[in-house]
Design an enzyme around this catalytic site. Sequence first.
Site, PDB file in Angstrom:
ATOM      1  N   GLU A  31      -7.607  54.771   4.606  1.00 51.73           N
ATOM      2  CA  GLU A  31      -7.847  54.048   3.349  1.00 51.73           C
ATOM      3  C   GLU A  31      -6.898  54.495   2.255  1.00 51.73           C
ATOM      4  OE1 GLU A  31     -12.334  53.173   2.810  1.00 51.73           O
ATOM      5  OE2 GLU A  31     -12.214  55.219   3.568  1.00 51.73           O
ATOM      6  N   HIS A  86     -19.241  46.104  -5.801  1.00 53.94           N
ATOM      7  CA  HIS A  86     -20.504  46.476  -5.159  1.00 53.94           C
ATOM      8  C   HIS A  86     -21.361  45.235  -4.875  1.00 53.94           C
ATOM      9  CE1 HIS A  86     -24.724  47.903  -5.307  1.00 53.94           C
ATOM     10  NE2 HIS A  86     -24.233  48.912  -4.612  1.00 53.94           N
ATOM     11  N   THR A 109      -9.542  48.339   4.491  1.00 52.12           N
ATOM     12  CA  THR A 109      -8.539  47.592   3.713  1.00 52.12           C
ATOM     13  C   THR A 109      -8.960  47.360   2.264  1.00 52.12           C
ATOM     14  OG1 THR A 109      -9.433  45.631   4.766  1.00 52.12           O
ATOM     15  CG2 THR A 109      -7.347  46.463   5.621  1.00 52.12           C
ATOM     16  N   ASN A 110     -10.246  47.566   1.955  1.00 53.76           N
ATOM     17  CA  ASN A 110     -10.638  47.443   0.538  1.00 53.76           C
ATOM     18  C   ASN A 110      -9.997  48.590  -0.250  1.00 53.76           C
ATOM     19  OD1 ASN A 110     -12.327  45.392   1.366  1.00 53.76           O
ATOM     20  ND2 ASN A 110     -14.117  46.721   1.506  1.00 53.76           N
ATOM     21  N   CYS A 114     -11.725  47.099   8.833  1.00 51.91           N
ATOM     22  CA  CYS A 114     -13.150  46.925   8.543  1.00 51.91           C
ATOM     23  C   CYS A 114     -13.408  46.648   7.072  1.00 51.91           C
ATOM     24  CB  CYS A 114     -13.960  48.125   9.012  1.00 51.91           C
ATOM     25  SG  CYS A 114     -13.530  49.633   8.149  1.00 51.91           S
ATOM     26  N   ARG A 124     -22.270  51.430   6.969  1.00 52.92           N
ATOM     27  CA  ARG A 124     -22.119  52.262   5.761  1.00 52.92           C
ATOM     28  C   ARG A 124     -23.445  52.984   5.561  1.00 52.92           C
ATOM     29  NH1 ARG A 124     -19.316  47.181   3.893  1.00 52.92           N
ATOM     30  NH2 ARG A 124     -17.326  47.764   2.960  1.00 52.92           N
ATOM     31  N   ARG A 162       0.843  -1.208   0.000  1.00 49.49           N
ATOM     32  CA  ARG A 162       0.000   0.000   0.000  1.00 49.49           C
ATOM     33  C   ARG A 162       0.870   1.247   0.000  1.00 49.49           C
ATOM     34  NH1 ARG A 162      -5.176  -1.472   2.270  1.00 49.49           N
ATOM     35  NH2 ARG A 162      -4.960  -3.677   2.747  1.00 49.49           N
TER      36      ARG A 162
HETATM   37  C1  PEP Z   1     -12.907  49.808   2.755  1.00 47.96           C
HETATM   38  O1  PEP Z   1     -12.554  50.539   1.854  1.00 47.96           O
HETATM   39  O2  PEP Z   1     -12.203  48.873   3.204  1.00 47.96           O
HETATM   40  C2  PEP Z   1     -14.223  49.959   3.381  1.00 47.96           C
HETATM   41  C3  PEP Z   1     -14.581  49.253   4.416  1.00 47.96           C
HETATM   42  O3  PEP Z   1     -15.068  50.862   2.791  1.00 47.96           O
HETATM   43  P1  PEP Z   1     -15.909  50.578   1.466  1.00 47.96           P
HETATM   44  O4  PEP Z   1     -15.763  49.136   1.150  1.00 47.96           O
HETATM   45  O5  PEP Z   1     -17.307  50.960   1.778  1.00 47.96           O
HETATM   46  O6  PEP Z   1     -15.250  51.484   0.505  1.00 47.96           O
HETATM   47 MG    MG Z   2     -13.634  52.407   1.583  1.00 46.34          MG
END
Ligand code: PEP
Ligand code: MG
Length: 856
Positions: A717, A427, A739-740, A803, A534, A76
């Site tokens: 940001e 979005h 962080t986005n 966030c 938001r 095996r």
């Molecule tokens: C971000 O930019 O990380 C954030 C939380 O804000 P949004 O996604 O609404 O731009």
């Molecule tokens: Mg943002």
Amino acid sequence: MPDALQFQRLGKDAIVPIAVFGARANRLAKLRQLGLPVPLAYGLSVAAVRGIAAGHVLDIADLLQNFGERGIVSVRSSPADRKWGGPETLLNVGLNSEIHAKLCHRLGEPAANALYYRFIQDYSIHVARLDADAFSRLPDGAAVDAETLHRALAIYEAEMDEVFPQNPVRQLTQVLRSMARAWEGTTARILRQARGAPEDAGLGLIVQRMALGLGTGESGAGTVQFVSPLTGEPRAHGRYKSQGQGRDAAENMAAASFITIDARGSSLQATCPEAFDELQSYAEISRVGCQDALQLEFTIENGRAWLLDAAPAERSIRAAVRISVDLAHEGVISREAAVLGVEPLNLQQLLHPHIDDKSPRDAFAKGLPASPGAASGRIAFSATAAAAFAAREEACILVRPETSPEDIRGMHSAKGVLTERGGMTSHAAVLARGLGLPCVVGAAGAKLNMRDKTLTARDGRVFREGDLITVDGTNGEALVGEVKMVEPDLDAAFSTLMEWADDYRDIGIRANADTPADARIARKFGVDGIGLCRTEHMFFEEDRLTVMREMIFADGESKRRAALDRLLPMQRSDFTELFEIMHGLPVCIRLLDPPLHEFLPHSREAMQELADAMDLPVSQVIARAESLAEFNPMLGMRGVRLGITLPEIYEMQARAIFEATVAASRKGDAVVPEIMIPLVSARREVELVKAQVDAVATAVQNETGVKFTYRLGVMVETPRAALRAGEFSQISSFISFGTNDLTQMTYGLSRDDAGRFMNAYVNLNVFPEDPFHTLDIDGVGELILLAAQRGRKINGALTLSICGEHGGDPASIDFSREAGLDYVSCSPFRVPVARVAAAQSAIRSIKAKQPVTKVD
Ligand code: PEP
Ligand code: MG
């Protein structure tokens, strides 16, 4: 290397490291140490197997003599991780005409024939590489007569121009060589690397005395686990094949018996209760000894059970939670181990309906798995169509090129979302996660024609409005038709695991919650507060959108203020409700962020509707929309820039927040609202907004006679805000890293367009992961660390958090707590994932006693 080091008896005192001999060998040694009946076995090391593949000769005679004269063995594979696969097991090695004759005496001719025939067939196909079809006309199993056996030998002889090998040493040498070489083959290598094996992954092999499974008395083979793979509750699950070997039971379920007594057919428990009892006790011993529920592979030889292997029991995520919690309740494992034993991201399957594993899948598009869960419904190509389906109480899936704020109404009406474009923070993705809607974005290959209202799959199939499809947001696929679902089911074990996780975690988990519905979900999942509300999402409700648009179209400050005065009570009641739902837990409200044109319609049709509603010529509506359009809206008039240039908007929002604070505090727990300013890049921006918010606070306190406190903070940001965090922290109580946007701006990578090439980038290893999904620790992470250090140096009490969507990603949570952040904020449905991931991170760092790179 001397041969003695190349094979090792898997005995009681043996040291059998996984890295040297593989996982199966390690487990077999463990089972023997537990005193369980495992047939005599030897492990061949990874180095030995590599040597064999390269043509080195091992002293097989020396190895075989351990099994005595006439020893029949199995071979095996034993890779370090069973997921990597490996060459198929070969049974009955060592059988030849002489031993066959002896077996005829011992076991009877039918069993001896079946064993020998099986070996000839397997050896011919897997070792001599003869065409499997040559044997396909021959019967298998117990009904092998002497003539059939001779025919099989004759086929080998004719094809290979030699008699079937009779020397067991030669047989075993060839078997080992063929398995060792199979592992080195290109296809096997590609396959295992796809399953996560490193490039240099090695294979160990196990040579084991055969427990025959065919012959006198009750003999056979099967697999069993004593926990349900679906729920994890104690229940025998498996199959047994009387007069069978290896995987016979699994491969021919129809001919196999049940394990426990069952009205549907024969069972091992009824046929051979002693062996069943033995297996049950072995399962318990191995469960305790190996600290996990195991699936046992067993053979029964003349009424006696032997264990050939034991692997972690098959389990769904629901079963995994139950198994871990039960083991910890019984003291077999610690609570820490129970929390570590569950894969956090898999918990999402428990929170959303998901597709039944057994249902057939006909995928017509593949995209990014933007929001987990699955839903079936009729295609709706517009928000209006979605609302119409919802009004008829028909489930629908909103299918759009990408979504914009105008589609929010459609998303509320839909059961799932599919978009042609977009990335993990587009979005549609962000909103769907918040709403808990399954969502697939960036469905590359699928072509949407909004004029004809058709969706054309890569393979040419065309779908029209009203056609039934299924969106699988967990896998990122869109499927044809309606597919069977499994509903979410949170049992007591889930709640227990969550409580234990909270005992270990040392970082807060808040939710990104924009509406009362979001806040309720977040509370149900045990959140510590709201980390990001938001506020723009509140304006997209139909009644508010009209007033919002009136505000945008207003000529001059006084008309704008009149529209804002109508929005004020709506915002106030939104915030009051949020505060009440959160019962004194912190709520962080972000002032308006998106560019104003996001609130305006885009299509000619919708502009016409707006013109009618506002009693304006359509040309004026179009002109206003055009005047607000920007080349680069993400870098344009949004965030705090809006607050500076149109200060009455933030003023209204601040008033709504403070009036809601007074109202909610009167009814219940004292509220300390947190107000967050988005997209800052200069200290003066914060000074201006702060002066305005402070003035509104004083005014509301004077008007109501109620004193309250509040906290004002900024969202970091932009890279500049990160670099200048020291300055911001002089006048801020908290910093939350968005962080986005921070990822978008650090990379110079559009979060809405990255989906187009992200798969290619990740596949080519340009990026190890989608940085919008898992935080880029090297780049964006360095900015966060720098900002945290600079901020805390100036303001020791500064609260730090993230966030963006990364707040729900286990690796990013690990980074956040190592970086000394106070909390992460994620979508409501990610809260359980984040609680467990945070606990695991804390446990691992205690265990490793690593110096934590905390910011002081
Ligand atoms: C971000 O930019 O990380 C954030 C939380 O804000 P949004 O996604 O609404 O731009
Ligand atoms: Mg943002």
